[in-house]
Scaffold this active site. Structure first.
Site, PDB file in Angstrom:
ATOM      1  N   THR A  14       0.766  -1.293  -0.136  1.00  0.00           N
ATOM      2  CA  THR A  14      -0.160   0.026  -0.007  1.00  0.00           C
ATOM      3  C   THR A  14       0.897   1.370  -0.116  1.00  0.00           C
ATOM      4  OG1 THR A  14      -1.758   0.849   0.966  1.00  0.00           O
ATOM      5  CG2 THR A  14      -0.468   0.001   2.557  1.00  0.00           C
ATOM      6  N   ASN A  15       0.388   2.418   0.407  1.00  0.00           N
ATOM      7  CA  ASN A  15       1.040   3.665   0.365  1.00  0.00           C
ATOM      8  C   ASN A  15       0.639   4.672   1.564  1.00  0.00           C
ATOM      9  OD1 ASN A  15      -1.052   5.602  -0.801  1.00  0.00           O
ATOM     10  ND2 ASN A  15      -0.839   3.838  -2.399  1.00  0.00           N
TER      11      ASN A  15
END
Ligand code: CTP
Ligand code: CA
Length: 211
Positions: free
Chosen positions: A21-22
């Protein structure tokens, strides 16, 4: 006006308990959705996993992966007068998703990644006449040049150039500072200000553009 906003990160599964993810928190996208609602628009918010309260008076469509976001957005976009892609969509996902929880072994692990669909680019290709399409450009270097290139390549009407290399504002913070670039060459500096105020300014400019 019917408005679609995307927000938050996506999650790309590695196995049953892990994902890529980020750092997106969804705050900018939620601020845009709420500001659009308060301006009297009918708002659909397609959101990746975030820790924010569900906004009142908005149709919320929760998704996890880039593929799920692509499906949810492409299905709804044709009916929308304004689409704002604010989500931080993963560019890559693991090529193979391991069933169950992966066990560790001796030595290194190499994860093979494949490209996800560029949702905004797809939207630019299928854009109906009269629809306003707005993207964000998250950059750490050559902010305006890279944003202008994305505006062109993805067939957008506007792009919000967002300097994500700054540690004080942007990702995760309640404040933001963007440069809004129009396909007609117009340029507006917005902020630093609260994400809500930045959202209101973006909406005002893009909905006044009369395209
Ligand atoms: N975007 C998208 N689908 C993707 C990746 C990005 O719709 N798979 C959208 C984002 O929501 C944003 C815009 O494209 O509105 C630009 O995203 P950004 O990450 O800044 O640019 P990329 O085109 O992905 O290029 P790069 O990450 O290499 O700079
Ligand atoms: Ca990207």
């Amino acid at each position: 006006m019917k408005v679609l906003v995307t927000a938050g990160p996506t999650r790309e599964k590695i196995d049953a308990v892990r994902f890529l993810t980020n750092r997106s928190t969804g705050k900018m996208g939620y601020a845009l959705a709420e500001a659009a609602r308060d301006a009297g628009h009918e708002v659909t918010l397609v959101s990746g996993p975030v820790a924010l309260a569900v906004p009142r008076g908005i149709t919320l469509v929760p998704v996890e992966s880039a593929a799920e976001m692509a499906e949810a957005v492409k299905e709804r976009a044709p009916q929308m007068a304004l689409v704002i892609m604010c989500a931080a969509v993963a560019d890559y996902r693991p090529k193979l998703v391991v069933a169950g929880k992966m066990k560790k072994r001796e030595g290194d692990l190499v994860l093979e990644l494949e490209r996800t669909e560029d949702i905004l680019k797809s939207l630019g290709r299928m854009k109906p006449d009269g629809q306003l399409l707005v993207g964000f450009a998250a950059e750490t270097d050559d902010l305006l040049a890279n944003a202008a290139e994305k505006l062109e390549k993805k067939n957008l009407d506007w792009i919000c150039a967002n300097d994500v290399g700054r540690s004080d504002i942007g990702f995760g913070s309640d404040e933001n500072c963007v440069t809004l670039l129009g396909r007609d060459g117009r340029r507006y500096g917005i902020g630093p200000d609260t994400k809500r105020a930045v959202a209101e300014a973006i909406l005002e400019i893009v909905t006044d553009s009369g395209q």
